[in-house]
Design a protein around this motif. Structure first.
Motif, mmCIF file in Angstrom:
data_model
loop_
_atom_site.group_PDB
_atom_site.id
_atom_site.type_symbol
_atom_site.label_atom_id
_atom_site.label_comp_id
_atom_site.label_asym_id
_atom_site.label_seq_id
_atom_site.Cartn_x
_atom_site.Cartn_y
_atom_site.Cartn_z
ATOM 1 N N VAL A 366 75.232 -20.424 -29.971
ATOM 2 C CA VAL A 366 74.632 -20.247 -28.644
ATOM 3 C C VAL A 366 73.430 -21.177 -28.429
ATOM 4 O O VAL A 366 73.348 -21.888 -27.427
ATOM 5 N N MET A 367 72.485 -21.185 -29.361
ATOM 6 C CA MET A 367 71.251 -21.941 -29.156
ATOM 7 C C MET A 367 71.477 -23.440 -29.158
ATOM 8 O O MET A 367 70.661 -24.193 -28.620
ATOM 9 N N ARG A 368 72.571 -23.893 -29.737
ATOM 10 C CA ARG A 368 72.877 -25.331 -29.693
ATOM 11 C C ARG A 368 73.277 -25.794 -28.299
ATOM 12 O O ARG A 368 73.210 -26.991 -27.994
ATOM 13 N N LEU A 369 73.679 -24.858 -27.463
ATOM 14 C CA LEU A 369 74.146 -25.197 -26.114
ATOM 15 C C LEU A 369 73.131 -24.865 -25.030
ATOM 16 O O LEU A 369 73.226 -25.384 -23.917
ATOM 17 N N CYS A 370 72.177 -23.989 -25.323
ATOM 18 C CA CYS A 370 71.260 -23.492 -24.285
ATOM 19 C C CYS A 370 70.030 -24.383 -24.160
ATOM 20 O O CYS A 370 69.457 -24.823 -25.157
ATOM 21 N N GLN A 371 69.629 -24.601 -22.935
ATOM 22 C CA GLN A 371 68.332 -25.200 -22.669
ATOM 23 C C GLN A 371 67.220 -24.213 -22.995
ATOM 24 O O GLN A 371 66.171 -24.596 -23.493
ATOM 25 N N TYR A 372 67.490 -22.933 -22.676
ATOM 26 C CA TYR A 372 66.468 -21.914 -22.903
ATOM 27 C C TYR A 372 67.151 -20.561 -22.982
ATOM 28 O O TYR A 372 68.100 -20.277 -22.245
ATOM 29 N N PHE A 373 66.648 -19.727 -23.881
ATOM 30 C CA PHE A 373 67.161 -18.368 -24.027
ATOM 31 C C PHE A 373 65.955 -17.435 -24.039
ATOM 32 O O PHE A 373 65.076 -17.550 -24.904
ATOM 33 N N ALA A 374 65.915 -16.511 -23.086
ATOM 34 C CA ALA A 374 64.793 -15.578 -22.958
ATOM 35 C C ALA A 374 65.309 -14.165 -23.201
ATOM 36 O O ALA A 374 66.252 -13.714 -22.544
ATOM 37 N N TYR A 375 64.679 -13.477 -24.129
ATOM 38 C CA TYR A 375 65.045 -12.093 -24.428
ATOM 39 C C TYR A 375 63.857 -11.184 -24.086
ATOM 40 O O TYR A 375 62.739 -11.406 -24.537
ATOM 41 N N ILE A 376 64.110 -10.175 -23.244
ATOM 42 C CA ILE A 376 63.077 -9.193 -22.927
ATOM 43 C C ILE A 376 63.552 -7.830 -23.407
ATOM 44 O O ILE A 376 64.698 -7.431 -23.174
ATOM 45 N N GLU A 377 62.661 -7.138 -24.091
ATOM 46 C CA GLU A 377 62.950 -5.799 -24.581
ATOM 47 C C GLU A 377 62.185 -4.798 -23.727
ATOM 48 O O GLU A 377 60.953 -4.884 -23.617
ATOM 49 N N ILE A 378 62.907 -3.867 -23.124
ATOM 50 C CA ILE A 378 62.318 -2.922 -22.178
ATOM 51 C C ILE A 378 62.024 -1.622 -22.901
ATOM 52 O O ILE A 378 62.941 -0.930 -23.383
ATOM 53 N N LEU A 379 60.763 -1.291 -22.974
ATOM 54 C CA LEU A 379 60.318 -0.081 -23.659
ATOM 55 C C LEU A 379 59.529 0.799 -22.698
ATOM 56 O O LEU A 379 59.239 0.400 -21.569
ATOM 57 N N ASP A 380 59.167 1.999 -23.140
ATOM 58 C CA ASP A 380 58.230 2.792 -22.361
ATOM 59 C C ASP A 380 56.823 2.553 -22.900
ATOM 60 O O ASP A 380 56.624 1.874 -23.903
ATOM 61 N N GLU A 381 55.832 3.119 -22.231
ATOM 62 C CA GLU A 381 54.444 2.838 -22.590
ATOM 63 C C GLU A 381 54.132 3.280 -24.019
ATOM 64 O O GLU A 381 53.410 2.605 -24.767
ATOM 65 N N ALA A 382 54.674 4.417 -24.416
ATOM 66 C CA ALA A 382 54.399 4.913 -25.771
ATOM 67 C C ALA A 382 54.991 3.983 -26.824
ATOM 68 O O ALA A 382 54.354 3.669 -27.839
ATOM 69 N N GLU A 383 56.216 3.522 -26.591
ATOM 70 C CA GLU A 383 56.845 2.609 -27.548
ATOM 71 C C GLU A 383 56.124 1.267 -27.594
ATOM 72 O O GLU A 383 56.008 0.653 -28.662
ATOM 73 N N LEU A 384 55.639 0.817 -26.431
ATOM 74 C CA LEU A 384 54.939 -0.457 -26.396
ATOM 75 C C LEU A 384 53.667 -0.405 -27.232
ATOM 76 O O LEU A 384 53.324 -1.376 -27.921
ATOM 77 N N LYS A 385 52.968 0.727 -27.184
ATOM 78 C CA LYS A 385 51.767 0.872 -27.994
ATOM 79 C C LYS A 385 52.119 1.025 -29.475
ATOM 80 O O LYS A 385 51.402 0.546 -30.358
ATOM 81 N N LEU A 386 53.240 1.698 -29.740
ATOM 82 C CA LEU A 386 53.659 1.921 -31.121
ATOM 83 C C LEU A 386 54.056 0.618 -31.810
ATOM 84 O O LEU A 386 53.700 0.376 -32.964
ATOM 85 N N PHE A 387 54.788 -0.252 -31.056
ATOM 86 C CA PHE A 387 55.277 -1.498 -31.642
ATOM 87 C C PHE A 387 54.348 -2.662 -31.331
ATOM 88 O O PHE A 387 54.783 -3.720 -30.869
ATOM 89 N N GLN A 388 53.075 -2.479 -31.539
ATOM 90 C CA GLN A 388 52.149 -3.578 -31.320
ATOM 91 C C GLN A 388 52.293 -4.599 -32.447
ATOM 92 O O GLN A 388 52.356 -4.243 -33.615
ATOM 93 N N GLY A 389 52.330 -5.886 -32.040
ATOM 94 C CA GLY A 389 52.551 -6.939 -33.023
ATOM 95 C C GLY A 389 54.011 -7.328 -33.079
ATOM 96 O O GLY A 389 54.906 -6.469 -33.021
ATOM 97 N N GLU A 390 54.311 -8.601 -33.190
ATOM 98 C CA GLU A 390 55.686 -9.075 -33.151
ATOM 99 C C GLU A 390 56.484 -8.678 -34.381
ATOM 100 O O GLU A 390 57.705 -8.669 -34.365
ATOM 101 N N GLU A 391 55.806 -8.366 -35.481
ATOM 102 C CA GLU A 391 56.534 -8.012 -36.695
ATOM 103 C C GLU A 391 57.114 -6.601 -36.618
ATOM 104 O O GLU A 391 58.005 -6.243 -37.395
ATOM 105 N N ASN A 392 56.623 -5.784 -35.692
ATOM 106 C CA ASN A 392 57.102 -4.411 -35.544
ATOM 107 C C ASN A 392 58.091 -4.333 -34.390
ATOM 108 O O ASN A 392 57.949 -5.032 -33.391
#
Length: 437
Positions: A366-392
């Motif tokens: 896929v990435m060899r063919l794409c100019q750009y690939f954007a992934y958004i993960e939709i969470l609720d406010e509690a999950e967003l606070k819980l998963f602070q930091g890209e490693e989580n």
């Protein structure tokens, strides 16, 4: 030195130059108002114009004033017909001369200046600090733009388009057809006249010949003047026609999990992001194709209505959407002719073990063919606070982090509310500052 002033009227008798200077002058206020408007209005209305209010103090100009510390002075200004120096002016009565209005509790005040931004002006300001990455591929399929191309000659045109060779050829043919005397004929007549005039005692025959030569020279010179060396009819200009040229095309793949875990809130946030991305791409390409691929444990290409509003049940297998995307690319969108963009929205859930399959598909195909690939993960406010930091994060998030490390054209962000969409969008497509380390 000549100064040219363009006094042509713009629509509604407004000066385009003055408007541009005004927008530049109050740009800070306009930018602030545009950002506030975008946060308040719906995504579907983003490409509409806007009425902007600029505080009166933002319109002030520097002026020269008399210093206040040079003593007390009284003035009677020109144009005054009622008062003279020394007259005392009575205070206006209640209700007259604008009295009767409530005053400001903070001193003097002025109304704000309100004006309307056009759709193009609004979008230019909104997108001024955004930039698509790697706009390098040129499509050879769709013809939308035009470029001038030589298409013969014309009898009219601009002076810089004169074709000298064609013009001189036409002039020569006309002179030959009309038998215009050339300079050699004039010189021959002048030499014969000079020889006869040099004779000290010419005979009657020589005198008649001399007179005939003078008459012939006069006729030759007259014909030279009458028959121009180059006539306006001879002039030819290079003629250009607007020929169609290939233009850039783009296809935008929208991938979304439509399983039971994706509720109406998640779908609404995903839709807002997709619409904004499409609007942004539309500003850069004349043709945009949008492909909607939804997935649960199976993936299929659907129309927009089914993509956002139909309900499905089942598990979540993200790799099926990536495989379906590759099938569509192979069937309809060859990378040599299309700029390929992809945006994926998910709540982060995925079937156990499928995340490794997704990572392999992205890295190998896929990435060899794409100019750009954007992934958004939709969470609720509690999950967003819980998963602070890209490693989580969820399993899919942790897997996609490995893809991001390999491919600079892969971006991933989290959102939890409509207010998060615009900052995330700007981060995904932030303009690279020149001179940055």
């Amino acid at each position: 030195m000549a100064n040219f002033i363009d006094r042509r009227l713009n629509p509604k008798d407004k000066s385009l130059g003055n408007r541009r200077r005004f927008l530049k002058r109050v740009r800070k206020h306009i930018k602030k108002a545009v950002d506030a408007s975008v946060r308040e209005r719906g995504i579907s209305d983003v490409d509409q114009g806007e009425r902007i209010s600029v505080p009166a103090e933002g319109l002030s100009e520097p002026v020269f004033r008399r210093a206040s510390d040079v003593g007390h002075r009284d003035y009677v200004f020109k144009g005054n017909k009622e008062y003279r120096s020394g007259d005392r002016i009575a205070k206006p009565e209640q209700g007259g001369g604008g009295a009767g209005k409530e005053g400001s509790d903070s001193g003097e005040g002025e109304d704000d200046f309100v004006f309307a931004l056009s759709r193009e002006e609004f979008l230019d300001i909104f997108f001024e600090d955004l930039e698509l990455p790697d706009l390098i591929k040129q499509s050879m399929k769709e013809v939308q733009t035009f470029r001038p191309q030589r298409a013969g000659y014309s009898v009219s045109g601009a002076p810089n388009n004169i074709n000298v060779a064609r013009t001189m050829r036409n002039a020569l043919g006309r002179r030959l057809a009309l038998r215009r005397p050339n300079q050699q004929e004039v010189r021959d007549l002048q030499e014969r006249i000079f020889k006869l005039e040099a004779v000290s005692s010419p005979t009657a025959k020589q005198k008649r010949e001399l007179k005939n030569l003078h008459d012939e020279l006069e006729e030759v010179l007259r014909r030279q003047k009458v028959i121009a060396y180059i006539d306006p009819l001879d002039v030819r200009y290079n003629y250009f026609q607007q020929q169609p040229q290939p233009n850039a095309n783009a296809v935008m793949f929208c991938l979304m999990d439509t399983s039971a875990s994706m509720g109406e809130r998640e779908k609404d946030l995903a839709k807002r992001f997709f619409v904004l991305l499409h609007l942004f791409l539309k500003r850069r390409y004349d043709r945009i194709d949008v492909v909607f691929i939804r997935h649960t444990h199976n993936a299929q290409e659907v129309d927009e209505e089914a993509f956002f509003y139909s309900r499905e049940t089942g598990g979540t297998v993200v790799s099926t959407a990536l495989r379906e995307m590759m099938k569509v690319i192979e069937a309809r969108y060859p990378p040599s002719e299309w700029n390929i963009y992809a945006a994926q929205a998910s709540d982060g859930e995925n079937f156990a073990g499928d995340t490794d399959t997704c990572v392999d598909l992205l890295n190998s195909e896929v990435m060899r063919l794409c100019q750009y690939f954007a992934y958004i993960e939709i969470l609720d406010e509690a999950e967003l606070k819980l998963f602070q930091g890209e490693e989580n994060g969820m399993e899919l998030w942790r897997g996609y982090r490995r893809v991001k490390e390999e491919w600079p054209n892969f971006a991933m962000k989290r959102i939890a509310s409509p207010a998060d969409i615009y900052p995330v969008f700007r981060q995904l497509f932030a303009k690279k500052m020149s001179g940055a380390a």
